[in-house]
Design an enzyme around this catalytic site. Structure first.
Site, PDB file in Angstrom:
ATOM      1  N   GLY A 182       0.813  -1.216   0.000  1.00  0.00           N
ATOM      2  CA  GLY A 182       0.000   0.000   0.000  1.00  0.00           C
ATOM      3  C   GLY A 182       0.845   1.263   0.000  1.00  0.00           C
ATOM      4  O   GLY A 182       0.484   2.274  -0.604  1.00  0.00           O
ATOM      5  N   ASN A 183       2.009   1.196   0.641  1.00  0.00           N
ATOM      6  CA  ASN A 183       2.882   2.374   0.704  1.00  0.00           C
ATOM      7  C   ASN A 183       3.451   2.755  -0.651  1.00  0.00           C
ATOM      8  O   ASN A 183       3.913   3.869  -0.840  1.00  0.00           O
ATOM      9  CB  ASN A 183       4.084   2.105   1.606  1.00  0.00           C
ATOM     10  CG  ASN A 183       3.668   1.711   2.994  1.00  0.00           C
ATOM     11  OD1 ASN A 183       2.723   2.267   3.523  1.00  0.00           O
ATOM     12  ND2 ASN A 183       4.349   0.740   3.568  1.00  0.00           N
ATOM     13  N   LYS A 200      -9.458  -7.316  11.198  1.00  0.00           N
ATOM     14  CA  LYS A 200      -8.744  -6.374  10.314  1.00  0.00           C
ATOM     15  C   LYS A 200      -9.278  -4.956  10.530  1.00  0.00           C
ATOM     16  O   LYS A 200     -10.456  -4.683  10.288  1.00  0.00           O
ATOM     17  CB  LYS A 200      -8.973  -6.843   8.864  1.00  0.00           C
ATOM     18  CG  LYS A 200      -8.475  -5.898   7.811  1.00  0.00           C
ATOM     19  CD  LYS A 200      -7.057  -6.169   7.459  1.00  0.00           C
ATOM     20  CE  LYS A 200      -6.569  -5.130   6.459  1.00  0.00           C
ATOM     21  NZ  LYS A 200      -5.137  -4.935   6.498  1.00  0.00           N
ATOM     22  N   LYS A 218      -3.795  -8.937   0.769  1.00  0.00           N
ATOM     23  CA  LYS A 218      -3.325  -8.853  -0.618  1.00  0.00           C
ATOM     24  C   LYS A 218      -2.146  -9.799  -0.896  1.00  0.00           C
ATOM     25  O   LYS A 218      -1.983 -10.267  -2.031  1.00  0.00           O
ATOM     26  CB  LYS A 218      -2.986  -7.414  -1.014  1.00  0.00           C
ATOM     27  CG  LYS A 218      -1.689  -6.852  -0.465  1.00  0.00           C
ATOM     28  CD  LYS A 218      -0.606  -6.760  -1.512  1.00  0.00           C
ATOM     29  CE  LYS A 218       0.702  -6.195  -1.043  1.00  0.00           C
ATOM     30  NZ  LYS A 218       1.174  -6.290   0.303  1.00  0.00           N
ATOM     31  N   LYS A 250       3.152 -12.043   4.234  1.00  0.00           N
ATOM     32  CA  LYS A 250       4.075 -12.134   3.093  1.00  0.00           C
ATOM     33  C   LYS A 250       4.834 -13.459   3.138  1.00  0.00           C
ATOM     34  O   LYS A 250       5.002 -14.134   2.118  1.00  0.00           O
ATOM     35  CB  LYS A 250       5.078 -10.962   3.103  1.00  0.00           C
ATOM     36  CG  LYS A 250       4.413  -9.610   2.914  1.00  0.00           C
ATOM     37  CD  LYS A 250       5.443  -8.494   2.869  1.00  0.00           C
ATOM     38  CE  LYS A 250       4.838  -7.169   3.274  1.00  0.00           C
ATOM     39  NZ  LYS A 250       3.525  -6.861   2.700  1.00  0.00           N
TER      40      LYS A 250
HETATM   41  P1  ADP Z   1       2.946  -3.564   2.765  1.00  0.00           P
HETATM   42  O1  ADP Z   1       2.146  -2.315   2.716  1.00  0.00           O
HETATM   43  O2  ADP Z   1       4.065  -3.584   1.774  1.00  0.00           O
HETATM   44  O3  ADP Z   1       2.121  -4.819   2.755  1.00  0.00           O
HETATM   45  P2  ADP Z   1       3.406  -3.982   5.619  1.00  0.00           P
HETATM   46  O4  ADP Z   1       3.522  -2.767   6.503  1.00  0.00           O
HETATM   47  O5  ADP Z   1       2.157  -4.773   5.662  1.00  0.00           O
HETATM   48  O6  ADP Z   1       3.744  -3.473   4.147  1.00  0.00           O
HETATM   49  O7  ADP Z   1       4.624  -4.976   5.904  1.00  0.00           O
HETATM   50  C1  ADP Z   1       5.982  -4.508   5.836  1.00  0.00           C
HETATM   51  C2  ADP Z   1       6.479  -4.168   7.239  1.00  0.00           C
HETATM   52  O8  ADP Z   1       6.707  -5.373   7.970  1.00  0.00           O
HETATM   53  C3  ADP Z   1       7.822  -3.483   7.283  1.00  0.00           C
HETATM   54  O9  ADP Z   1       7.717  -2.088   7.126  1.00  0.00           O
HETATM   55  C4  ADP Z   1       8.351  -3.883   8.670  1.00  0.00           C
HETATM   56  O10 ADP Z   1       8.199  -2.804   9.560  1.00  0.00           O
HETATM   57  C5  ADP Z   1       7.446  -5.013   9.127  1.00  0.00           C
HETATM   58  N1  ADP Z   1       8.112  -6.214   9.646  1.00  0.00           N
HETATM   59  C6  ADP Z   1       7.645  -6.921  10.701  1.00  0.00           C
HETATM   60  N2  ADP Z   1       8.409  -7.984  10.947  1.00  0.00           N
HETATM   61  C7  ADP Z   1       9.400  -7.988  10.010  1.00  0.00           C
HETATM   62  C8  ADP Z   1      10.489  -8.871   9.751  1.00  0.00           C
HETATM   63  N3  ADP Z   1      10.707  -9.960  10.483  1.00  0.00           N
HETATM   64  N4  ADP Z   1      11.292  -8.579   8.714  1.00  0.00           N
HETATM   65  C9  ADP Z   1      11.071  -7.480   7.952  1.00  0.00           C
HETATM   66  N5  ADP Z   1      10.048  -6.600   8.160  1.00  0.00           N
HETATM   67  C10 ADP Z   1       9.213  -6.843   9.183  1.00  0.00           C
HETATM   68 MG    MG Z   2       0.540  -5.306   4.297  1.00  0.00          MG
END
Ligand code: ADP
Ligand code: MG
Length: 311
Positions: free
Chosen positions: A13-14, A131, A212, A274
């Site tokens: 989303g970012n 959520k 997503k 992810k």
């Molecule tokens: P997106 O919008 O890309 O889905 P999210 O905010 O849902 O992004 O997920 C990415 C975030 O996950 C990163 O910004 C980080 O802060 C967080 N994160 C949590 N645990 C981990 C980890 N083990 N390794 C890397 N990032 C992590």
């Molecule tokens: Mg996300």
């Protein structure tokens, strides 16, 4: 002649609304163009490309905009709000790619597919929605909204009370074979925006939000993609993230990653889905996946940066 490989790239989303941005159209185009520059490098490398994307901030913007209207004006349901973001963000991504590629002297078709995703009515998340979506409210406002609108609301650890909706598991992407067909024809396809529009097996629209990353993984399996690439705002997957002993993984087998997942290194709602998404894809297909930074998209795709997950 070897056929072109088919790659699914998921954008966070970012990637389309950065922290601190208000979201003016100028900002949206500027951010989409940065994403398109990264994606174009992959597309120009003889790849049939399907792009998926999140929509958390944008669904929030839509819901807030409608909340500011007088109470007698109707509000969109969540499935309709999701469909709005597929058109909006799909347009931004597809058009930015058309322009970026044209600047490089390449004409490539781009197309946005409004995508519906089947979920089960029996999914446990319908009994326990988790959520968070939309604005923050005080406890008193939340109690009124729960009474008047029948929303489920919970305190968000970050600020105040927020609406919570179910996040059911995606079971099937209705348009998957069309998406595959368009991509193999050479079009760059934007699909499964915001995790897709959730509908039941009986095709009833449902008010829910599909993750997503899980939906992108399902699409990648259903179209038999050669690689799943998840792009976000960190360099990849870390163990002990943000703690002493933090270590970024450059190459990890799916077994090893699953072990780390069980040890609790990847929280739900951010890195957890992810990691789950890549595990499911690599297990089901025997093909590789990668997680990395949007700005390094090409190197992440090539296996040079980010975290590479191997069968
Ligand atoms: P997106 O919008 O890309 O889905 P999210 O905010 O849902 O992004 O997920 C990415 C975030 O996950 C990163 O910004 C980080 O802060 C967080 N994160 C949590 N645990 C981990 C980890 N083990 N390794 C890397 N990032 C992590
Ligand atoms: Mg996300």
């Amino acid at each position: 002649m070897a056929s072109r490989s088919l790659v699914v790239v998921a954008l966070g989303g970012n990637a389309l609304l950065r922290k601190g941005q208000k979201g003016t159209p100028e900002e949206q185009w500027a951010t989409a163009r940065v994403a398109a520059e990264s994606l174009a490098k992959i597309a120009l490398n003889g790849v049939n490309l399907v792009i998926t994307h999140g929509n958390g901030p944008q669904v929030g913007m839509i819901l807030e905009a409608f909340e500011s209207l007088p109470p007698e004006r109707p509000r969109p349901s969540l499935d309709i709000a999701n469909a709005m973001t597929q058109g909006w963000l799909g347009y931004l991504i597809a058009h930015s790619l058309t322009r970026t590629l044209r600047d490089k002297g390449v004409e490539r078709e781009t197309v946005v597919v409004a995508t519906r995703v089947v979920v089960s009515k029996k999914d446990p998340s319908f009994k326990n929605p988790t959520k968070y979506i939309g604005s923050y409210y005080t406890r008193e406002e939340a109690e009124r909204l729960m009474r008047e609108k029948g929303w489920v609301m919970k305190p968000d650890p970050r600020k105040g009370w927020r609406r919570v909706v179910p996040s059911p598991r995606p079971l099937h992407i209705i348009e998957h074979s069309l998406i595959k067909h368009l991509a193999e024809r050479g079009a760059i396809v934007v699909a499964v925006g915001g995790g897709g529009i959730p509908v039941t097996e009986e095709l009833e629209p449902v008010e829910a939000v599909i993750d997503k990353d899980l939906a992108s993984s399902l699409l990648a399996r259903e179209i038999a993609a050669d690689k799943l690439v998840i792009l976000t705002d960190v360099p990849g997957v870390a163990i002990n993230y943000g703690r002493p002993g933090e270590r970024w993984l450059s190459r990890v087998s799916v077994d090893e990653l699953e072990g780390l997942y069980r040890e609790g290194h990847f929280p739900p709602g951010s890195m957890g889905p992810k990691v789950e998404a890549v595990i499911e894809f690599v297990r089901a297909t025997g093909k590789p996946a990668a997680i990395g930074r949007l700005e390094e998209a090409y190197d992440v795709y090539q296996g040079l940066k980010g975290t590479q997950i191997t069968p």
